[in-house]
Design a protein around this motif. Structure first.
Motif, PDB file in Angstrom:
ATOM      1  N   THR A 158       0.051  -1.282  -5.113  1.00 18.31           N
ATOM      2  CA  THR A 158      -1.384  -1.227  -5.351  1.00 18.31           C
ATOM      3  C   THR A 158      -1.675  -0.258  -6.478  1.00 18.31           C
ATOM      4  N   SER A 159      -2.731  -0.547  -7.231  1.00 19.62           N
ATOM      5  CA  SER A 159      -3.149   0.280  -8.360  1.00 19.62           C
ATOM      6  C   SER A 159      -4.665   0.467  -8.293  1.00 19.62           C
ATOM      7  N   ARG A 160      -5.128   1.620  -8.702  1.00 18.94           N
ATOM      8  CA  ARG A 160      -6.571   1.866  -8.670  1.00 18.94           C
ATOM      9  C   ARG A 160      -7.230   1.192  -9.872  1.00 18.94           C
ATOM     10  N   CYS A 161      -8.294   0.444  -9.594  1.00 18.10           N
ATOM     11  CA  CYS A 161      -9.001  -0.285 -10.647  1.00 18.10           C
ATOM     12  C   CYS A 161      -9.924   0.668 -11.407  1.00 18.10           C
ATOM     13  N   SER A 212       0.820  -1.211   0.000  1.00 19.61           N
ATOM     14  CA  SER A 212       0.000   0.000   0.000  1.00 19.61           C
ATOM     15  C   SER A 212       0.852   1.258   0.000  1.00 19.61           C
ATOM     16  N   PHE A 232      -6.299  -0.918 -14.935  1.00 15.50           N
ATOM     17  CA  PHE A 232      -5.746  -0.359 -13.705  1.00 15.50           C
ATOM     18  C   PHE A 232      -4.915   0.885 -14.016  1.00 15.50           C
ATOM     19  N   THR A 277      -8.598  -0.040  -4.727  1.00 14.18           N
ATOM     20  CA  THR A 277      -7.300  -0.449  -5.256  1.00 14.18           C
ATOM     21  C   THR A 277      -7.193  -1.972  -5.374  1.00 14.18           C
ATOM     22  N   SER A 278      -6.193  -2.393  -6.129  1.00 11.45           N
ATOM     23  CA  SER A 278      -5.889  -3.808  -6.304  1.00 11.45           C
ATOM     24  C   SER A 278      -4.373  -3.988  -6.272  1.00 11.45           C
ATOM     25  N   ARG A 279      -3.940  -5.117  -5.735  1.00 15.85           N
ATOM     26  CA  ARG A 279      -2.511  -5.447  -5.715  1.00 15.85           C
ATOM     27  C   ARG A 279      -2.227  -6.301  -6.949  1.00 15.85           C
TER      28      ARG A 279
END
Length: 484
Positions: free
Chosen positions: A404-407, A268, A391, A422-424
């Protein structure tokens, strides 16, 4: 010369085998013993390492004399065991060399990177006396530029707060990260800073937190209190992380950064590094088990030929793409145990529980299988060439789930999006993971979806599946098909 690097007798024991700078084998003891974070070597781990030849020298991942001195000074008593004596119990009789703990972290990160010059930031709970260090790597040399000493430790504080919210310290810090998305990061931040920190900028703590902080504010005990404490903990960690990145930039002037130590698993926070550095490298196993590799790098001071994290126990055979897709299309969830196991805490397609990320109920179903809290998020594994479509990526490729990246389409893929949006992400290429990439390509051809949910093939509190026998046991115990 054949070199074994060993981390053991504390937690998360591991062995790495290197010859002529080629990494032949690297694996965790816990995968053999089925005991999470197993501190001690396992006979079958040693047996697998011996398949690559007996060592000419063994390198131990820390300085036992300095560690013992710190334990005495901190009131823990005399606990000295020489690595040579410890290893003799396992019939490992090669000459033993030792290196310092943070040097192992720094070297493991730097000498597996593609940089010939870099700033190196190491953050963990404790190594001998160091708890945070900044190094400058240039060519074959590492120079320590900065250090914070025990008991002032960002890692120890984070672990203490992990325990404070009802989780297991030194194991479930990643769960605290997940809890943070459900809390208010500002509600308890002033209180925590006042109660724990003499100085945030120089990381001075008011108390030694080696034994935790269960005494802190017992009146804050509701579930939401714990979420808010977790959110504040992550928020403060990121504040201090900013300070340390800024210091690393000033001390080295580098455009490249290596992150190492157990805190480098804080996905994060890790993307913050790109605000200070153009290029960032995090070895897939940056914690203490990875110091089995780092110890070798610190000893030889030569670059290692890093090719992939698939370095552990081998389940031979072709990757079962067709079977996996057939089951995924019908049952939506399937396990896979194929090829060499991942060296590191995250499953990257060889010891994974996979699911279709599009179902509204998939997240809950997988959490039930893994015996995890319902709030826990899952990671997507996606074909790298499609990642930018789904993403907001900090960098084009993130093959080891370190950021982490925002979907962009959270409603379409609810199983892999956390509460904060967010997604890892694990990006998958032919180079990084050829077997898993071929599977994803076929899945995309048949479904139009370029990703799957990817989580480790284990249940909470247990190590990842290692062998075919372990895979069969998982299938029988948890009623989930596992293909190997």
């Amino acid at each position: 010369m054949k070199i074994w690097g060993i981390s053991a007798n504390s937690h998360d024991a591991a062995i790495t085998v290197v010859e002529n700078n080629n990494i032949l084998f690297a694996a965790h003891s816990e995968r053999y013993s089925e005991k999470k974070n197993d501190a001690h070597l396992h006979p079958l781990l040693i047996q697998d390492a011996e398949q690559y030849g007996n060592p000419d020298v063994v390198v131990w991942y820390e300085d036992p004399y300095l560690k013992s001195l710190r334990q005495i000074q901190s009131g823990q008593g005399f606990q000295f065991t020489h690595p040579k004596k410890y290893l003799q119990k396992y019939n490992i009789t090669a000459p033993v060399e030792t290196v310092k703990h943070h040097e192992s972290h720094a070297a493991g990160g730097y000498f597996t990177s593609r940089f010939d010059e870099a700033a190196i930031l190491v953050i963990d709970a404790i190594g001998e006396f160091d708890t945070t260090t900044i190094w400058h790597g240039k060519g074959m040399k590492l120079e320590k530029k900065f250090s914070i000493k025990y008991p002032d430790s960002l890692g120890l504080w984070y672990s203490a707060m992990t325990q404070r919210v009802g989780l297991k310290p030194n194991e479930e810090e990643y769960i605290l990260m997940g809890m943070a998305a459900y809390g208010d990061p500002l509600k308890y931040t002033p209180m925590i800073l006042e109660d724990f920190f003499d100085s945030r900028h120089t990381l001075k703590l008011r108390d030694n937190l080696h034994r935790g902080c269960m005494w802190w504010r017992p009146e804050l005990h509701t579930e939401q209190d714990n979420y808010d404490i977790a959110a504040a903990t992550q928020f403060i960690y990121e504040m201090v992380f900013h300070d340390l990145l800024d210091e690393a930039k000033k001390l080295t002037g580098s455009k490249n950064l290596v992150l190492a130590g157990g805190c480098a698993l804080n996905c994060s926070a890790n993307s913050i590094a790109f605000q200070y550095f153009d290029n960032v490298w995090i070895m897939p196993n940056p914690g203490d088990a990875g110091n089995s590799l780092g110890a070798i790098a610190a000893y030889t001071k030569e670059f290692l030929n890093w090719e992939s994290p698939y370095l552990g126990y081998d389940i031979p055979g072709e990757y079962p793409t067709e079977q996996l897709i057939d089951i995924l299309k019908k049952e939506k969830i399937v396990g896979v145990a194929s090829g060499r196991a991942e060296f590191g805490p995250r499953a990257l397609g060889h010891r994974s529980l996979l699911a279709d990320p599009r179902g509204d109920d998939i997240k809950d179903k997988v959490n039930v299988i893994k015996k995890r809290q319902k709030f826990r998020p899952f990671a997507p594994a996606i074909l790298a060439e499609h990642a930018h479509e789904y993403f907001h990526m900090p960098v084009p490729e993130t093959p080891y789930m370190q950021y982490t990246s925002r979907c962009k389409h959270p409603l379409a893929y609810p199983a892999i999006v956390h509460a904060d949006g967010t997604s890892r992400v694990q990006t998958v290429t032919k180079t990084d993971s050829p077997r898993f990439h071929s599977f994803l390509e076929e899945w995309y051809r048949e479904t139009g979806c370029p990703m799957v949910l990817n989580t480790s093939l284990n249940i909470r509190g247990k190590p990842m599946v290692n062998t075919r026998e372990h895979a069969n046991q998982f299938e029988q115990l948890y009623n989930v098909p596992v293909i190997s």
